[in-house]
Design a protein around this motif. Structure first.
Motif: not given
Lengths: 160, 635
Positions: B130-152
């Motif tokens: 699936r990632f061969q087809k994907e380009v992540r711009l909007v989802l760049k940070n999704c699932g990788w950073i803590d959304p409740e920590d602005i520092n990330h």
């Protein structure tokens, strides 16, 4: 009723009497009371200096608001596209049958109420049912009884 | 703290996280439904019990919903790269604790793959098909950073482009850049963002407002929810940039009341941004001030329409109005207002970050950038994906989504929400693009994509959408109020076996009337589910009408359940015990089961519980087929 009105007045204290807060006020009242009693809507109308019909008009327009209290356990059967395509309708009918009520109704003992809901946004678990905020994933008609048994157990434990 | 200090502190925090042992658990709404909070508790308890120093953080959604609960473990001293684990429940969580965190075995058998750099011995997540087809711009940070920590967010370059915009660019220049990037609104209509902005900018009268449309009402769509739950600052940053460009000082995020976690996380993100001076008075000492307020919808689909949304924010009934004037001229409280979708605003941030040229390299000449889709329904890998515009539907369904679940036949893709359309096999090679979709009779919509297989009835699917739309119709214009209702009634007749052949022409005629006569896009696009299913699946309509037969075996009035006595096993009572209406009787002599048709409510329970080794329960259509089957057996 007097108690309910008291809490409405308490909620209104947190707001400026501006029209734009109408929906937010109604949401807070419903969160507190579980529904919107007529007296509460009259109180809000007076507070915002608008006719009660305006308040009622807004309240009836939005799906969130209800005018009878919900049951102790409020069942929301998701009827989003994913849930529908995975058999959500059969699940809904299962609950109607087991609870003996139709969508939008409350059981006479006020314990259970049933509603359909747009989409709760967890389509991969479709079809889902939400009971008092808890999501029951991958529902099937045959699991309806099981979920009810679980809820009844919670109910009994809560009383002990 | 000045900006350099804030950035350094954030980077320090991030580097510490990257170099220490960490567990990331995805806890978005969908992850929670899959049991992510229970998994989180197990790790919490075990870490405490074992006295291990491990950073345990909650992250958003990577889009791999089929693998929820998803856990990523980084244990630098083990020599392994971060490893992503799928479906981590009770057993898996304990196994990871015992074998990997306390031991040295990375449990590759439950791993989805490793992250970031290559490592032999396990697949790499970014190299999955699936990632061969994907380009992540909007989802760049999704699932990788803590959304409740602005520092990330800041550590990964966040708010840097806002700073550049505010200190180095003129608002007109910002609009021009968004125009050069050819950014089209991701809410569905594909209107050029820069044109809206420029129009609002030109208005002399203020104050002006910016609204972020997060009223994701399309059933089956959850992209905006994921973005706001997983990476709220991308959207907030985009809003401040947009506000600066149009000259607004106040923004609103209008979101659904069904999304409590969005409310919580966005509220927190706004507070953190304020505390760093990124929101409020005089941002980055640029003289520009901007603040954001969250408005919670109250459950009305039509409020996703911008003029209706504006009324709703004003505390009124959310009913669309006739345009012109456009909202950019007269919007909220009669003032110039721009309404942009969540993903459009996140893309604004990305364009400023990566530059117009890089952005234009992605996508097609007419629609640049990426599209985010929520894949759901009968597909193997349910979840979110982000693909460059121009990717074909076939690639999305079969390569990104892994094809149809359970070896069934693909039937249709439903795109663009209730007002979108269902396209069949022959449209699968259609590239994702606002204009090309229109040609196929569908609309891009905001990105919900439901995959249907042979067990879905297309007439029933069209009925479902019209039912939804008739319930959500605001009642203002006659075509919307009565037209949708009439379309629904005709469809109901057909699904019940009361359809007439001339109904199809009537559906088409009435559909055209609605497209011309309705006041807003909700009404104008309401016939789409009918027109597209008629275009791609006309024979299904005809089977319902002529033969009273539902080919997909869905429409209740046209099907019946039947138990094949040859296959029914006499020692088994599964169906009898579970039938909710006691509609199954057992023959005293043979112990075989038969269904009493008059009592049967067609819930399908017997079919579901009949053990697969017998598979004695079948659905048939038309109903009369039962008589045939029974007499056949009798002979």
């Amino acid at each position: 009723m007097r108690e309910e009105l008291e809490s409405v007045k308490e909620i209104l204290k947190g707001f400026q009497p501006e029209r734009r807060f109408l929906i937010k006020i109604l949401q807070e009242i419903q969160e507190k009371l579980g529904y919107l009693p007529e007296e509460a809507m009259r109180e809000v109308a007076q507070f915002l200096h608008i006719p009660p019909s305006e308040v009622y008009g807004v309240a009836t327009f939005y799906n969130q608001f209800r005018f009878v209290p919900v049951g102790k356990f409020h069942f929301l059967v998701c009827m989003g596209t994913a849930c529908h395509s995975m058999g959500g309708q059969l699940v809904l009918e299962g609950f109607e049958r087991e609870l003996g009520i139709k969508v939008g109704e409350v059981t006479p003992d006020r314990k259970f109420s049933l509603e359909r809901v747009g989409c709760v946004g967890c389509c991969m678990q479709a079809p889902v049912v939400v009971v008092n905020g808890k999501i029951f994933p991958r529902m099937k008609p045959s699991k309806v009884e099981e979920v009810l048994a679980k809820i009844k157990e919670i109910d009994e434990l809560g009383r002990d | 703290m000045n900006w350099e200090e804030i950035k350094n502190k954030a980077k320090e925090k991030w580097e510490k996280l990257e170099s220490s042992v960490s567990i990331r658990i995805g806890t978005p709404t969908c992850g929670r439904a899959a049991g992510a909070l229970e998994t989180l508790e197990i790790f919490k308890e075990r870490l405490k019990k074992e006295g291990l120093e491990v950073e345990l953080i909650e992250v958003g959604c990577m889009g791999l919903c089929f693998a929820e609960p998803l856990v990523v473990i980084n244990k630098p001293e083990s020599g392994f790269p971060p490893i992503c684990y799928k479906n981590v429940g009770f057993e898996e969580a304990h196994a990871l604790m015992d074998r990997f965190l306390l031991g040295e075995d990375p449990c590759f058998e439950i791993a989805l793959g490793t992250i970031d750099f290559s490592f032999t011995g396990a697949p790499i997540v970014s190299e999955l098909e699936r990632f061969q087809k994907e380009v992540r711009l909007v989802l760049k940070n999704c699932g990788w950073i803590d959304p409740e920590d602005i520092n990330h967010y800041i550590a990964r370059g966040g708010y840097e482009s806002l700073r550049k915009v505010l200190l180095e660019k003129d608002p007109v220049e910002v609009i021009a850049q968004i125009g050069q990037a050819n950014l089209r609104g991701r809410g569905g209509a594909g209107f050029l963002a820069s044109r809206k902005w420029a129009q609002a900018r030109r208005q002399k009268e203020g104050p002006k407002y910016l609204i972020c449309n997060a009223d994701e009402g399309d059933p089956g769509a959850f992209m905006d929810r994921v973005v706001l739950e997983s990476d709220p600052h991308s959207v907030i940053e985009g809003m401040i940039i947009a506000g600066y460009a149009i000259g607004a000082h106040k923004g609103f995020i209008y979101t659904r009341m069904e999304y409590p976690l969005v409310l919580k996380r966005v509220e927190k993100a706004l507070d953190q941004a304020r505390s760093y001076g990124l929101l409020g008075e005089n941002i980055f000492n640029s003289g520009f001030s901007f603040d954001i307020e969250i408005v919670r919808g109250a459950g009305a689909f039509v409020c996703g329409e911008s003029t209706a949304m504006i009324y709703s924010i004003e505390g009124k009934r959310g009913m669309p109005r006739v345009r012109p004037p456009r909202s950019a001229e007269k919007g909220l409280w009669g003032k110039p207002t721009v309404v942009n979708n969540v993903k459009t605003l996140a893309l604004v941030t990305r364009i400023m970050e990566m530059g117009v040229e890089e952005f234009l390299k992605i996508g097609t000449p007419t629609t640049s950038g990426t599209a985010v889709f929520a894949l759901a329904g009968k597909i193997e890998q349910i979840g979110l994906c982000e693909v460059p515009m121009g990717t074909t539907l076939r690639e999305i369904v079969f390569e990104v989504g892994g094809g149809i679940r359970g070896r069934k036949e693909f039937k249709a893709v439903q795109i663009g929400g209730p007002a979108g359309g269902c396209v069949g096999e022959e449209a699968l090679d259609l590239p994702v693009d606002f204009d090309r979709f229109k040609e196929a009779g569908a609309i891009m919509g905001s990105g919900g994509m439901i995959i249907l297989d042979e067990s879905n009835c297309m007439v029933e699917t069209a009925r479902f959408f019209l039912d939804f739309l008739s319930k959500e119709d605001c009642g203002k214009c006659t075509f919307g109020r009565l037209g949708i209702k009439q379309l629904l009634l005709i469809l109901e007749d057909i699904t019940k076996g009361n359809g007439k052949e001339e109904d199809l022409a009537l559906l088409e005629e009435l559909s055209k009337d609605l497209m011309e006569g309705c006041l807003c896009n909700l009404g104008k696009t309401a016939p789409n589910p009918i027109l597209t299913t008629l275009r791609y699946f006309r024979d299904e309509y005809l089977a319902h009408i002529r033969e009273k037969r539902c080919p997909a075996l869905v429409c209740k009035e046209l099907i019946a359940y039947w138990i094949d006595p040859e296959k029914c096993e006499k020692g088994c009572d599964h169906c009898v015990l579970t039938c909710p209406t006691e509609a199954i009787k057992t023959d005293e002599r043979t112990r075989k089961k038969t269904i009493i048709q008059e009592k049967c409510v067609k819930c399908g329970t017997c079919l579901e519980v009949c053990p697969p080794q017998y598979s004695a329960v079948v659905k048939v259509s038309p109903k009369e087929k039962i008589l045939e089957l029974e007499s056949g057996k009798a002979q």
